[in-house]
Design an enzyme around this catalytic site. Structure first.
Site, PDB file in Angstrom:
ATOM      1  N   ASP A 142      34.430  36.002  39.008  1.00  0.00           N
ATOM      2  CA  ASP A 142      35.691  35.917  38.272  1.00  0.00           C
ATOM      3  C   ASP A 142      36.550  37.156  38.483  1.00  0.00           C
ATOM      4  O   ASP A 142      36.222  38.242  37.996  1.00  0.00           O
ATOM      5  CB  ASP A 142      35.405  35.757  36.773  1.00  0.00           C
ATOM      6  CG  ASP A 142      34.868  34.381  36.445  1.00  0.00           C
ATOM      7  OD1 ASP A 142      35.544  33.391  36.791  1.00  0.00           O
ATOM      8  OD2 ASP A 142      33.771  34.289  35.859  1.00  0.00           O
ATOM      9  N   MET A 184      41.837  34.707  38.854  1.00  0.00           N
ATOM     10  CA  MET A 184      42.727  34.609  37.699  1.00  0.00           C
ATOM     11  C   MET A 184      43.727  35.739  37.848  1.00  0.00           C
ATOM     12  O   MET A 184      43.696  36.740  37.121  1.00  0.00           O
ATOM     13  CB  MET A 184      41.911  34.708  36.398  1.00  0.00           C
ATOM     14  CG  MET A 184      41.183  33.414  36.080  1.00  0.00           C
ATOM     15  SD  MET A 184      39.805  33.642  34.943  1.00  0.00           S
ATOM     16  CE  MET A 184      38.547  34.161  36.100  1.00  0.00           C
ATOM     17  N   ASP A 192      34.439  25.116  33.876  1.00  0.00           N
ATOM     18  CA  ASP A 192      34.270  26.556  33.710  1.00  0.00           C
ATOM     19  C   ASP A 192      34.647  26.973  32.297  1.00  0.00           C
ATOM     20  O   ASP A 192      35.811  26.896  31.909  1.00  0.00           O
ATOM     21  CB  ASP A 192      35.157  27.273  34.746  1.00  0.00           C
ATOM     22  CG  ASP A 192      34.923  28.773  34.776  1.00  0.00           C
ATOM     23  OD1 ASP A 192      34.045  29.273  34.057  1.00  0.00           O
ATOM     24  OD2 ASP A 192      35.646  29.457  35.536  1.00  0.00           O
ATOM     25  N   SER A 195      27.880  32.550  36.692  1.00  0.00           N
ATOM     26  CA  SER A 195      29.051  33.435  36.756  1.00  0.00           C
ATOM     27  C   SER A 195      28.620  34.872  36.494  1.00  0.00           C
ATOM     28  O   SER A 195      28.087  35.185  35.436  1.00  0.00           O
ATOM     29  CB  SER A 195      30.088  33.025  35.706  1.00  0.00           C
ATOM     30  OG  SER A 195      31.041  34.065  35.573  1.00  0.00           O
ATOM     31  N   MET A 204      39.987  39.049  37.705  1.00  0.00           N
ATOM     32  CA  MET A 204      41.082  39.059  36.713  1.00  0.00           C
ATOM     33  C   MET A 204      41.943  40.299  36.932  1.00  0.00           C
ATOM     34  O   MET A 204      41.410  41.384  37.200  1.00  0.00           O
ATOM     35  CB  MET A 204      40.504  39.090  35.299  1.00  0.00           C
ATOM     36  CG  MET A 204      39.514  37.966  35.016  1.00  0.00           C
ATOM     37  SD  MET A 204      39.013  37.940  33.295  1.00  0.00           S
ATOM     38  CE  MET A 204      37.641  36.780  33.365  1.00  0.00           C
ATOM     39  N   HIS A 209      29.429  32.341  41.169  1.00  0.00           N
ATOM     40  CA  HIS A 209      30.818  32.328  40.698  1.00  0.00           C
ATOM     41  C   HIS A 209      31.280  33.750  40.366  1.00  0.00           C
ATOM     42  O   HIS A 209      30.651  34.453  39.566  1.00  0.00           O
ATOM     43  CB  HIS A 209      30.881  31.439  39.453  1.00  0.00           C
ATOM     44  CG  HIS A 209      32.258  31.124  38.980  1.00  0.00           C
ATOM     45  ND1 HIS A 209      33.045  30.135  39.530  1.00  0.00           N
ATOM     46  CD2 HIS A 209      32.995  31.663  37.984  1.00  0.00           C
ATOM     47  CE1 HIS A 209      34.199  30.069  38.902  1.00  0.00           C
ATOM     48  NE2 HIS A 209      34.200  30.996  37.943  1.00  0.00           N
ATOM     49  N   HIS A 264      36.798  32.888  41.896  1.00  0.00           N
ATOM     50  CA  HIS A 264      37.795  32.294  40.990  1.00  0.00           C
ATOM     51  C   HIS A 264      38.847  33.352  40.682  1.00  0.00           C
ATOM     52  O   HIS A 264      38.583  34.301  39.940  1.00  0.00           O
ATOM     53  CB  HIS A 264      37.063  31.835  39.705  1.00  0.00           C
ATOM     54  CG  HIS A 264      37.958  31.283  38.651  1.00  0.00           C
ATOM     55  ND1 HIS A 264      37.527  31.102  37.357  1.00  0.00           N
ATOM     56  CD2 HIS A 264      39.252  30.870  38.681  1.00  0.00           C
ATOM     57  CE1 HIS A 264      38.515  30.599  36.632  1.00  0.00           C
ATOM     58  NE2 HIS A 264      39.571  30.456  37.414  1.00  0.00           N
ATOM     59  N   MET A 295      39.431  24.285  33.615  1.00  0.00           N
ATOM     60  CA  MET A 295      39.054  25.306  32.629  1.00  0.00           C
ATOM     61  C   MET A 295      38.720  24.592  31.320  1.00  0.00           C
ATOM     62  O   MET A 295      39.510  23.804  30.810  1.00  0.00           O
ATOM     63  CB  MET A 295      40.208  26.298  32.381  1.00  0.00           C
ATOM     64  CG  MET A 295      40.476  27.309  33.477  1.00  0.00           C
ATOM     65  SD  MET A 295      39.072  28.323  34.027  1.00  0.00           S
ATOM     66  CE  MET A 295      38.472  29.039  32.504  1.00  0.00           C
TER      67      MET A 295
HETATM   68  C1  DX5 Z   1      36.390  32.758  32.074  1.00  0.00           C
HETATM   69  C2  DX5 Z   1      35.727  32.660  33.402  1.00  0.00           C
HETATM   70  C3  DX5 Z   1      34.396  32.053  33.377  1.00  0.00           C
HETATM   71  C4  DX5 Z   1      33.363  32.765  32.536  1.00  0.00           C
HETATM   72  C5  DX5 Z   1      32.614  31.692  31.820  1.00  0.00           C
HETATM   73  O1  DX5 Z   1      37.743  32.950  32.216  1.00  0.00           O
HETATM   74  O2  DX5 Z   1      36.500  31.931  34.337  1.00  0.00           O
HETATM   75  O3  DX5 Z   1      33.874  31.834  34.696  1.00  0.00           O
HETATM   76  O4  DX5 Z   1      32.452  33.548  33.265  1.00  0.00           O
HETATM   77  O5  DX5 Z   1      31.806  32.278  30.885  1.00  0.00           O
HETATM   78  P1  DX5 Z   1      30.921  31.444  29.858  1.00  0.00           P
HETATM   79  O6  DX5 Z   1      30.028  30.589  30.710  1.00  0.00           O
HETATM   80  O7  DX5 Z   1      30.195  32.492  29.104  1.00  0.00           O
HETATM   81  O8  DX5 Z   1      31.851  30.642  29.029  1.00  0.00           O
HETATM   82 ZN    ZN Z   2      35.536  31.395  36.315  1.00  0.00          ZN
END
Ligand code: DX5
Ligand code: ZN
Length: 214
Positions: free
Chosen positions: A37, A72, A170, A10, A39, A35, A70, A138
Site C-alpha cells: 500500500d 493511493m 481491500d 497486505s 500512500m 499487497h 496499490h 475498496m
Molecule cells: C487501506 C489499504 C489496505 C489495508 C487493509 O487503505 O488499502 O490494503 O492494508 O487493511 P485491513 O486488512 O487491516 O483492513
Molecule cells: Zn490496499
C-alpha cells in the site's frame, strides 16, 4: 489471470523493521500475492513508502512473489513506470486520482506489469468504465488498516464481478467477511491486520484461504 487471485497479505500491518521475514512467513504458508500500500499524504492523509521499499522487497523475496502494488496517490501517471522498474508485477491506481485512466493503464502495461483500477466506497461502480486486469473494490475508506468492512460493499462486488474477471476486495477482510465477498464474486482478498496483527500470520493466512474455499 490466476497469479492475481487468492489471498493477498497486505504489508501495511506488518513489522516494517523485519518486512522480508514477515513476508517469507506467509509465503511459507503458500501466499504469493503480496499487497503493498503506497500512500502519498494527499490522496489519503497517511504517508507510507515508495519505490525504494518495493525494490528492496523485490531483491529480498523469491521470484515466485507477485508484488501487487496499490497506489493511493494523486496523479499516478507520473509514478507508475518507476514502480514497475522497481519490481512491481502489478500496479493498481484509483479512478478518483487522475483524469487519465486510459493513459495510466497503458503506461503500466507498456512498462511490463499488469494494471488494476480501484474505486472508493463513495464512487459509483460505473466510474470503472475501462477493462483493467483487475478491478479493486475498496471495502473501507482508503488510508488505514484495521477498519471494519463496509457491508454495503457486497452489492458493489457483485456488480463489478459481472463485468470483470478479477475482483480484489481491500479493507476489513477477515475469516468472517472473506466468505461473503467470495460468494459475491470476489477473486482476490487483501488482508492486512487479520494476518499481520495476529500471533501467527501463516495460520491466519491459511484460515482466510479456507474461508474462501481455497
Ligand atoms: C487501506 C489499504 C489496505 C489495508 C487493509 O487503505 O488499502 O490494503 O492494508 O487493511 P485491513 O486488512 O487491516 O483492513
Ligand atoms: Zn490496499
Amino acid at each position: 489471470m490466476s497469479r492475481l487471485t487468492g489471498v493477498a497479505p497486505s504489508i501495511l500491518s506488518a513489522d516494517f523493521a523485519r518486512l522480508a521475514a514477515q513476508v517469507e512467513e506467509v509465503m511459507a504458508a503458500g501466499a504469493r500475492l503480496i499487497h503493498c500500500d503506497v500512500m502519498d499524504g494527499h490522496f489519503v492523509p497517511p504517508i507510507t513508502f515508495g519505490p525504494i521499499v518495493v525494490g528492496a522487497l523485490r531483491e529480498a523475496l523469491p521470484d515466485s512473489a507477485v508484488l501487487d502494488v496499490h497506489l493511493m496517490i494523486e496523479r499516478p501517471e507520473r509514478h507508475v513506470e518507476e514502480f514497475v522498474k522497481a519490481g512491481a508485477d502489478h500496479v493498481t491506481f484509483h479512478v478518483e486520482a487522475t483524469p487519465h485512466i486510459d493513459l495510466t493503464l497503458n503506461l503500466i502495461r507498456e512498462a511490463g506489469a499488469s494494471a488494476g483500477v480501484a474505486i472508493n466506497p463513495g464512487t459509483a461502480v460505473g466510474a470503472l468504465a475501462v477493462k483493467p486486469d483487475m478491478a479493486l473494490c475498496m471495502t473501507v475508506n482508503p488510508g488505514w488498516g484495521g477498519q471494519p468492512f463496509i457491508r454495503g460493499s457486497l452489492d458493489r462486488i457483485r456488480k463489478l464481478a459481472d463485468r470483470h474477471e478479477v475482483v480484489e476486495v481491500d479493507g476489513g477482510v477477515d475469516t468472517k467477511t472473506a466468505g461473503p465477498c467470495s460468494e459475491a464474486g470476489a477473486t482476490t482478498f487483501v488482508a492486512g491486520s487479520a494476518i499481520f496483527k495476529t500471533a501467527d500470520p501463516a495460520q491466519a493466512y491459511s484460515d482466510i484461504l479456507a474461508a474462501v474455499g481455497g
